[in-house]
Write an enzyme that holds these catalytic residues in place. Structure first.
Site, mmCIF file in Angstrom:
data_model
loop_
_atom_site.group_PDB
_atom_site.id
_atom_site.type_symbol
_atom_site.label_atom_id
_atom_site.label_comp_id
_atom_site.label_asym_id
_atom_site.label_seq_id
_atom_site.Cartn_x
_atom_site.Cartn_y
_atom_site.Cartn_z
ATOM 1 N N GLY A 46 1.203 -1.430 -0.064
ATOM 2 C CA GLY A 46 -0.007 0.114 -0.249
ATOM 3 C C GLY A 46 0.574 1.665 0.008
ATOM 4 O O GLY A 46 2.149 1.431 -0.136
ATOM 5 N N GLN A 51 2.587 10.190 2.142
ATOM 6 C CA GLN A 51 3.513 9.436 1.639
ATOM 7 C C GLN A 51 4.828 9.689 0.615
ATOM 8 O O GLN A 51 6.277 9.916 1.171
ATOM 9 C CB GLN A 51 3.725 8.029 1.673
ATOM 10 C CG GLN A 51 3.309 7.389 2.794
ATOM 11 C CD GLN A 51 3.303 6.094 3.028
ATOM 12 O OE1 GLN A 51 2.079 5.538 2.493
ATOM 13 N NE2 GLN A 51 3.665 5.092 4.091
ATOM 14 N N CYS A 94 4.955 -0.454 8.013
ATOM 15 C CA CYS A 94 4.895 1.284 7.280
ATOM 16 C C CYS A 94 6.142 1.678 6.249
ATOM 17 O O CYS A 94 7.039 1.360 6.505
ATOM 18 C CB CYS A 94 4.215 2.066 7.778
ATOM 19 S SG CYS A 94 4.271 3.524 7.765
ATOM 20 N N LEU A 95 6.084 1.718 5.227
ATOM 21 C CA LEU A 95 7.328 2.475 4.396
ATOM 22 C C LEU A 95 7.824 3.191 4.380
ATOM 23 O O LEU A 95 8.813 3.624 4.510
ATOM 24 C CB LEU A 95 7.013 2.451 2.751
ATOM 25 C CG LEU A 95 6.154 0.432 2.295
ATOM 26 C CD1 LEU A 95 5.878 0.797 0.604
ATOM 27 C CD2 LEU A 95 7.732 -0.088 2.107
ATOM 28 N N HIS A 136 -5.453 1.156 7.125
ATOM 29 C CA HIS A 136 -3.380 1.796 7.209
ATOM 30 C C HIS A 136 -3.699 2.951 6.387
ATOM 31 O O HIS A 136 -3.025 4.108 6.617
ATOM 32 C CB HIS A 136 -2.108 0.889 7.608
ATOM 33 C CG HIS A 136 -1.266 1.261 7.228
ATOM 34 N ND1 HIS A 136 -0.685 0.968 8.184
ATOM 35 C CD2 HIS A 136 -0.806 1.497 6.194
ATOM 36 C CE1 HIS A 136 0.670 1.076 7.980
ATOM 37 N NE2 HIS A 136 0.646 2.018 7.434
ATOM 38 N N GLU A 137 -3.495 3.121 5.639
ATOM 39 C CA GLU A 137 -3.661 4.157 3.698
ATOM 40 C C GLU A 137 -4.547 5.630 4.588
ATOM 41 O O GLU A 137 -3.777 5.761 4.692
ATOM 42 C CB GLU A 137 -4.153 3.342 2.679
ATOM 43 C CG GLU A 137 -2.578 2.028 2.300
ATOM 44 C CD GLU A 137 -1.490 2.583 2.775
ATOM 45 O OE1 GLU A 137 -0.933 3.663 2.620
ATOM 46 O OE2 GLU A 137 -0.615 1.186 3.222
ATOM 47 N N HIS A 140 -3.145 7.667 7.060
ATOM 48 C CA HIS A 140 -2.538 8.293 6.397
ATOM 49 C C HIS A 140 -2.751 9.199 6.316
ATOM 50 O O HIS A 140 -2.225 10.747 6.075
ATOM 51 C CB HIS A 140 -0.937 8.026 5.751
ATOM 52 C CG HIS A 140 -0.319 6.905 5.932
ATOM 53 N ND1 HIS A 140 1.149 7.203 6.441
ATOM 54 C CD2 HIS A 140 -0.179 5.210 5.204
ATOM 55 C CE1 HIS A 140 1.552 6.229 6.506
ATOM 56 N NE2 HIS A 140 1.273 5.533 6.069
HETATM 57 O O1 K1U Z 1 3.409 2.541 4.297
HETATM 58 C C1 K1U Z 1 2.255 1.731 3.995
HETATM 59 O O2 K1U Z 1 1.467 2.565 4.308
HETATM 60 C C2 K1U Z 1 1.997 0.634 3.236
HETATM 61 C C3 K1U Z 1 2.287 -0.665 4.173
HETATM 62 C C4 K1U Z 1 1.223 -1.397 4.251
HETATM 63 C C5 K1U Z 1 1.013 -2.325 5.629
HETATM 64 C C6 K1U Z 1 1.691 -2.875 5.095
HETATM 65 C C7 K1U Z 1 1.169 -4.207 6.658
HETATM 66 C C8 K1U Z 1 0.372 -4.009 6.859
HETATM 67 C C9 K1U Z 1 -0.821 -2.512 7.127
HETATM 68 C C10 K1U Z 1 -0.336 -1.905 5.897
HETATM 69 C C11 K1U Z 1 3.298 -1.635 3.737
HETATM 70 O O3 K1U Z 1 3.437 -1.958 2.314
HETATM 71 S S1 K1U Z 1 4.592 -2.079 4.647
HETATM 72 C C12 K1U Z 1 5.632 -2.683 3.209
HETATM 73 C C13 K1U Z 1 5.103 -4.641 3.962
HETATM 74 O O4 K1U Z 1 3.679 -5.423 4.501
HETATM 75 C C14 K1U Z 1 5.256 -5.508 2.515
HETATM 76 C C15 K1U Z 1 6.523 -5.321 1.965
HETATM 77 C C16 K1U Z 1 6.817 -6.296 0.872
HETATM 78 C C17 K1U Z 1 5.693 -7.915 0.865
HETATM 79 C C18 K1U Z 1 5.042 -8.212 1.803
HETATM 80 C C19 K1U Z 1 4.465 -6.901 2.257
HETATM 81 ZN ZN ZN Z 2 2.188 3.519 6.142
#
Ligand code: K1U
Ligand code: ZN
Length: 180
Positions: A46, A51, A94-95, A136-137, A140
């Protein structure tokens, strides 16, 4: 298409409320496509416009895992029009908070109305990982991070760790410039 820089916390730009999108025009659809490319490159499941420093109510998500075919969704002005009383605890990342993961409790099922990349209004039912990512998004868009849902003690620990990492990376860059 273009890869965009993802803002890392702590940063005041991640704490602001994003504005409504008036219309999904060609420029907004291009921004959505760039956000999707940035999300896949990260990699993540996401990404929200704040962001990448754009204060507009736009999110992209793709909950498809591993070898499953991509299932991208691009949403402007997402609104939760119903959520279940039943909640679930799910590990979130979260990235903008690299390498930090904590369990967060949220409604298990939601109904979301949004405007898609063709400026069409759509409504979807989401559960499981998709519901977690959308919530979650959407947080943000209101300047809320997943660490705002956990204990203050854990939140401060995570933010202190990220502040330290930022200071180390800036001082590393300064040394590189000075010795160049
Ligand atoms: O930064 C963000 O908002 C993105 C975040 C979204 C998220 C992940 C897990 C639970 C809730 C919301 C991410 O993508 S973090 C990275 C991640 O979860 C992932 C990365 C590579 C493969 C699978 C998952
Ligand atoms: Zn996030």
């Amino acid at each position: 298409m273009a890869l965009l820089d993802i803002i890392v916390a702590p940063d005041p730009r991640l704490k602001r409320k994003a504005s409504t999108v008036e219309r999904v025009d060609a420029a907004t659809a291009k921004l959505m496509a760039d956000m999707l490319e940035t999300m896949y490159d990260a990699p993540g499941v996401g990404l929200a416009a704040p962001q990448i420093g754009v204060l507009k109510r736009i999110i992209v998500v793709d909950p498809a895992r591993d070898d499953a075919p991509p299932a991208p969704m691009m949403m402007a002005n997402p609104e939760i029009i119903w959520s279940s009383e039943e909640t679930k605890l799910h590990e979130e990342g979260c990235l903008s908070l690299p390498d930090e993961y904590e369990p967060v409790t949220r409604p298990d099922r939601i109904k979301v109305r949004y405007v898609d990349e063709h400026n069409e209004i759509r409504t979807i039912d989401a559960d499981g990982l998709l519901a977690v990512i959308i919530q979650h998004e959407m947080d943000h868009l209101d300047g809320v991070l997943f660490v705002d849902h956990i204990s203050g003690l854990k939140r401060n620990m995570i933010l202190r760790r990220l502040t330290k990492q930022k200071k180390m990376s800036t001082s590393g860059k300064r040394h590189a410039v000075e010795s160049a």
